[in-house]
Scaffold this motif. Structure first.
Motif, PDB file in Angstrom:
ATOM      1  N   ALA A  45       0.992  10.168   7.270  1.00  0.00           N
ATOM      2  CA  ALA A  45       2.098  11.129   7.193  1.00  0.00           C
ATOM      3  C   ALA A  45       3.437  10.499   7.534  1.00  0.00           C
ATOM      4  CB  ALA A  45       1.818  12.314   8.122  1.00  0.00           C
ATOM      5  N   SER A  46       3.450   9.635   8.563  1.00  0.00           N
ATOM      6  CA  SER A  46       4.716   9.066   9.021  1.00  0.00           C
ATOM      7  C   SER A  46       4.963   7.645   8.544  1.00  0.00           C
ATOM      8  CB  SER A  46       4.767   9.083  10.559  1.00  0.00           C
ATOM      9  OG  SER A  46       3.784   8.202  11.099  1.00  0.00           O
ATOM     10  N   GLY A  47       3.917   6.941   8.144  1.00  0.00           N
ATOM     11  CA  GLY A  47       4.050   5.536   7.785  1.00  0.00           C
ATOM     12  C   GLY A  47       4.139   4.612   8.985  1.00  0.00           C
ATOM     13  N   LEU A  60       0.871  -1.172   0.000  1.00  0.00           N
ATOM     14  CA  LEU A  60       0.000   0.000   0.000  1.00  0.00           C
ATOM     15  C   LEU A  60       0.905   1.217   0.000  1.00  0.00           C
ATOM     16  CD1 LEU A  60      -3.103   0.736   0.270  1.00  0.00           C
ATOM     17  CD2 LEU A  60      -2.531   1.371   2.614  1.00  0.00           C
ATOM     18  N   ALA A  61       0.594   2.206  -0.839  1.00  0.00           N
ATOM     19  CA  ALA A  61       1.473   3.357  -0.980  1.00  0.00           C
ATOM     20  C   ALA A  61       0.688   4.657  -0.982  1.00  0.00           C
ATOM     21  CB  ALA A  61       2.297   3.238  -2.264  1.00  0.00           C
ATOM     22  N   TYR A  62       1.393   5.735  -0.657  1.00  0.00           N
ATOM     23  CA  TYR A  62       0.866   7.095  -0.737  1.00  0.00           C
ATOM     24  C   TYR A  62       1.555   7.786  -1.903  1.00  0.00           C
ATOM     25  CZ  TYR A  62       0.107  12.016   0.372  1.00  0.00           C
ATOM     26  OH  TYR A  62      -0.225  13.347   0.309  1.00  0.00           O
ATOM     27  N   ASP A  63       0.773   8.367  -2.799  1.00  0.00           N
ATOM     28  CA  ASP A  63       1.282   8.985  -4.023  1.00  0.00           C
ATOM     29  C   ASP A  63       0.937  10.468  -3.986  1.00  0.00           C
ATOM     30  OD1 ASP A  63       1.789   9.858  -6.616  1.00  0.00           O
ATOM     31  OD2 ASP A  63       1.049   8.025  -7.554  1.00  0.00           O
ATOM     32  N   ASN A  64       1.963  11.334  -3.976  1.00  0.00           N
ATOM     33  CA  ASN A  64       1.707  12.780  -3.930  1.00  0.00           C
ATOM     34  C   ASN A  64       1.623  13.413  -5.306  1.00  0.00           C
ATOM     35  OD1 ASN A  64       4.332  12.925  -4.859  1.00  0.00           O
ATOM     36  ND2 ASN A  64       5.171  13.877  -3.017  1.00  0.00           N
ATOM     37  N   GLY A  65       1.629  12.589  -6.353  1.00  0.00           N
ATOM     38  CA  GLY A  65       1.560  13.089  -7.720  1.00  0.00           C
ATOM     39  C   GLY A  65       2.890  13.105  -8.417  1.00  0.00           C
ATOM     40  N   GLU A  66       3.976  12.953  -7.657  1.00  0.00           N
ATOM     41  CA  GLU A  66       5.320  12.926  -8.239  1.00  0.00           C
ATOM     42  C   GLU A  66       6.054  11.642  -7.898  1.00  0.00           C
ATOM     43  OE1 GLU A  66       7.383  16.421  -7.035  1.00  0.00           O
ATOM     44  OE2 GLU A  66       6.017  17.797  -8.065  1.00  0.00           O
ATOM     45  N   VAL A  67       5.969  11.239  -6.645  1.00  0.00           N
ATOM     46  CA  VAL A  67       6.581   9.984  -6.210  1.00  0.00           C
ATOM     47  C   VAL A  67       5.608   9.261  -5.288  1.00  0.00           C
ATOM     48  CG1 VAL A  67       8.961  10.807  -6.401  1.00  0.00           C
ATOM     49  CG2 VAL A  67       7.724  11.075  -4.237  1.00  0.00           C
ATOM     50  N   SER A  68       5.798   7.955  -5.174  1.00  0.00           N
ATOM     51  CA  SER A  68       4.996   7.147  -4.256  1.00  0.00           C
ATOM     52  C   SER A  68       5.877   6.702  -3.086  1.00  0.00           C
ATOM     53  CB  SER A  68       4.417   5.923  -4.966  1.00  0.00           C
ATOM     54  OG  SER A  68       3.490   6.310  -5.948  1.00  0.00           O
ATOM     55  N   ARG A  69       5.248   6.611  -1.925  1.00  0.00           N
ATOM     56  CA  ARG A  69       5.951   6.213  -0.697  1.00  0.00           C
ATOM     57  C   ARG A  69       5.215   5.030  -0.091  1.00  0.00           C
ATOM     58  NH1 ARG A  69       4.445   8.184   4.211  1.00  0.00           N
ATOM     59  NH2 ARG A  69       3.453  10.000   3.225  1.00  0.00           N
ATOM     60  N   ILE A  70       5.944   3.966   0.252  1.00  0.00           N
ATOM     61  CA  ILE A  70       5.331   2.766   0.804  1.00  0.00           C
ATOM     62  C   ILE A  70       4.790   3.047   2.205  1.00  0.00           C
ATOM     63  CG2 ILE A  70       5.718   0.386   1.550  1.00  0.00           C
ATOM     64  CD1 ILE A  70       7.848   0.150  -0.608  1.00  0.00           C
ATOM     65  N   LEU A  71       3.505   2.724   2.410  1.00  0.00           N
ATOM     66  CA  LEU A  71       2.884   2.821   3.728  1.00  0.00           C
ATOM     67  C   LEU A  71       2.904   1.487   4.460  1.00  0.00           C
ATOM     68  CD1 LEU A  71      -0.259   5.010   2.908  1.00  0.00           C
ATOM     69  CD2 LEU A  71       1.849   5.739   4.052  1.00  0.00           C
ATOM     70  N   HIS A  72       2.680   0.402   3.728  1.00  0.00           N
ATOM     71  CA  HIS A  72       2.688  -0.916   4.364  1.00  0.00           C
ATOM     72  C   HIS A  72       3.028  -1.981   3.339  1.00  0.00           C
ATOM     73  CE1 HIS A  72       1.873  -3.354   7.893  1.00  0.00           C
ATOM     74  NE2 HIS A  72       1.309  -4.243   7.099  1.00  0.00           N
ATOM     75  N   GLN A  73       3.835  -2.924   3.786  1.00  0.00           N
ATOM     76  CA  GLN A  73       4.264  -4.029   2.931  1.00  0.00           C
ATOM     77  C   GLN A  73       4.358  -5.273   3.794  1.00  0.00           C
ATOM     78  OE1 GLN A  73       7.892  -3.125   0.901  1.00  0.00           O
ATOM     79  NE2 GLN A  73       7.789  -4.890  -0.482  1.00  0.00           N
ATOM     80  N   THR A  74       3.926  -6.396   3.272  1.00  0.00           N
ATOM     81  CA  THR A  74       3.924  -7.618   4.068  1.00  0.00           C
ATOM     82  C   THR A  74       5.352  -8.122   4.296  1.00  0.00           C
ATOM     83  OG1 THR A  74       3.665  -9.055   2.134  1.00  0.00           O
ATOM     84  CG2 THR A  74       1.666  -8.241   3.174  1.00  0.00           C
ATOM     85  N   VAL A  75       5.530  -8.848   5.384  1.00  0.00           N
ATOM     86  CA  VAL A  75       6.855  -9.350   5.761  1.00  0.00           C
ATOM     87  C   VAL A  75       7.369 -10.315   4.704  1.00  0.00           C
ATOM     88  CG1 VAL A  75       8.156 -10.624   7.505  1.00  0.00           C
ATOM     89  CG2 VAL A  75       6.312  -9.062   8.201  1.00  0.00           C
ATOM     90  N   ASP A  76       8.567 -10.011   4.208  1.00  0.00           N
ATOM     91  CA  ASP A  76       9.227 -10.852   3.193  1.00  0.00           C
ATOM     92  C   ASP A  76       8.357 -11.058   1.956  1.00  0.00           C
ATOM     93  OD1 ASP A  76      11.433 -11.162   4.890  1.00  0.00           O
ATOM     94  OD2 ASP A  76      10.551 -12.938   5.850  1.00  0.00           O
TER      95      ASP A  76
END
Length: 473
Positions: A457-459, A391-407
């Motif tokens: 905001a912080s992930g 799951l990611a947050y996209d500000n329109g220029e780059v995406s930032r990972i919010l949550h990713q499953t273990v391994d």
């Protein structure tokens, strides 16, 4: 020759004279006290005038101000005041506001929902009385409320509808039963659907305080699915999926609503042709009683519940979701995903921004008013044989990972952004290598699902709760 009077008469006359004299003294004292009090009152009024307007009381719904925009803080003052400029108002922590004043009332309207469990101070500078007294600074502090997260946790012996408090480790079981397919909190009640082996659904109204469940009489038999409820009202919506006995077997999903302020009757929502609307997806628009739906013929429509007016917004294949802020609905067609503005129907094509320079594939998406996205994304490994579900947050220029499953062993199943856009509830199956379906006849889910609450905001993961079907209230 003197005239002598009896001693008793002299005594009585003197007594009467003394009595009149003593009676006048309290009267003089009373007049003097009243005069002093009036003088003091005048001094106090003069001081109040010279000091300028003061805050007498304030009114604000500290829960509603986190759920929707346009919530108003009412500041009631000791005097009528002159007009207030927007630049005179400051909010700490920062929040966009508009301001209006009338007589002894200043209204400060928040243009966006505020953060949960946060202390705010609103300051209005240069507040002047209409009578020309000295200017005052009006300040008011308050702490916003926290949300409640509702989940369905299916178990071996019973299914439980639970409520988790933000930031806490405990959860409350509101209702337990068998074969729960879906649920939806509204007001003080829970709407709960169950289904038999032949897929015939039942809709129940449950009072969590008493545990009493009331069976709702439905206009037709079939699966009862796609529950939703207005956030600010007593209206529940759902679809009943029944078989069409025509030459080609078809399952229709007819959309119904019940306004519990008016009774228990389920009323079919009518479409452009005036007939009951059959849909492939639908939701209430947050903060309203209006509906957006994708009909069986692929027409996206917005329905004004007050007038019954149906407005077409275009042709699409699939309905995803209405954004948490109520600004857009995400749909898809042959070109991919698009965000449709619910104010004017404007369409914006959606594409995921890179994650660390890699281009992800976009999945289910919440498209906010500012052009930002919270979305399921998939990253493909360089060799093309590995996949990362995230799951990611996209500000329109780059995406930032919010949550990713273990391994990367698990999968992001679904997510729900909180009404104020601060948090997201992420439903995760920790390991997809083992098939562990609960095998329900409708809406089957993995037996092991955990919902993580993530600060956008912080992930940071703030808590996790067993269950799925997250609903913020």
């Amino acid at each position: 020759m003197s005239h002598a009077e009896p001693a008793g008469q002299i005594f009585r006359r003197r007594g009467r004279k003394n009595s009149r004299s003593s009676a006048r003294l309290p009267g003089v004292a009373f007049v003097w006290v009243v005069g002093v009090l009036l003088a003091l009152g005048g001094v106090i009024l003069a001081l109040g005038y010279l000091q300028g307007p003061r805050l007498l009381s304030a009114e604000l719904d500290t829960d509603a101000v986190t759920d929707s925009s346009d919530q108003t803080l009412r500041l009631i003052l000791s005097q009528s005041v002159s007009g207030i400029e927007s630049g005179a108002v400051t909010v700490e922590p920062s929040a966009a506001v508009s301001v209006a004043s009338e007589a002894d009332l200043i209204s400060v309207t928040f243009e966006e929902p505020l953060d949960y469990n946060t202390a705010y101070t609103v300051t209005v500078n240069g507040v002047e009385s209409v009578s020309g007294a000295s200017a005052s600074t009006i300040s008011y502090s308050f702490t916003t409320g926290g949300p409640k997260l509702y989940l369905l946790d299916r178990g071996e012996s019973a299914d439980e509808i639970v409520r988790a408090e933000l930031g806490g480790s405990e959860r409350s079981v509101l209702f337990a039963g068998e074969g729960i397919q879906e649920f939806m909190p509204f007001g003080d009640l829970l709407a709960v659907t169950t289904a038999s082996a032949d897929r015939q659904g039942t809709l129940w109204l449950v009072n969590p305080q008493t545990g009493i469940a009331e069976k709702v009489v439905l206009p037709e038999a079939g699966e009862v699915v796609n529950l939703d409820a207005s956030r600010s009202g007593a209206t529940l919506g759902f679809t009943i999926s029944s078989d069409d006995i025509g030459p080609i077997a078809t399952v229709w999903h007819t959309l119904y609503t019940i306004d519990f302020d008016r009774g228990r009757d389920a009323i079919a929502v009518t479409g452009l042709d005036g007939a009951p609307m059959r849909v492939t997806g639908w939701q209430f628009i947050p903060g309203t009683l209006n509906i957006v739906a994708l009909t069986a013929d692929g027409t996206l429509v917005r329905v004004d519940s007050s007038t019954g007016n149906v407005e077409p917004l275009g042709q699409y294949f699939e309905f995803d979701r209405v954004s948490a802020d109520g600004s857009h609905v995400v749909v898809s067609d042959s070109h991919g995903s698009a965000a449709i503005a619910l104010t004017d129907g404007a369409e914006r094509e959606l594409n995921a921004s890179p994650i660390d320079g890699k281009q992800p594939f976009l999945g289910h998406t919440d498209a906010g008013a500012a052009g930002t996205l919270v979305a399921k994304m998939v990253l493909v490994g360089e060799a093309g044989n590995t996949f990362s579900s995230l799951l990611a947050y996209d500000n329109g220029e780059v995406s930032r990972i919010l949550h990713q499953t273990v391994d990367d062993k698990g999968a992001i199943l679904d997510f729900q952004v909180s009404p104020n856009g601060q948090l997201v509830a992420v439903e995760v199956q920790p390991n997809v290598s083992a098939l562990d379906s609960d095998e329900y006849v409708m809406n089957p889910r993995p037996r092991s699902v955990t919902t993580y609450v993530v600060d956008i905001a912080s992930g940071e993961v703030t808590q996790n709760v067993d269950g799925f079907g997250a609903v913020w209230r």
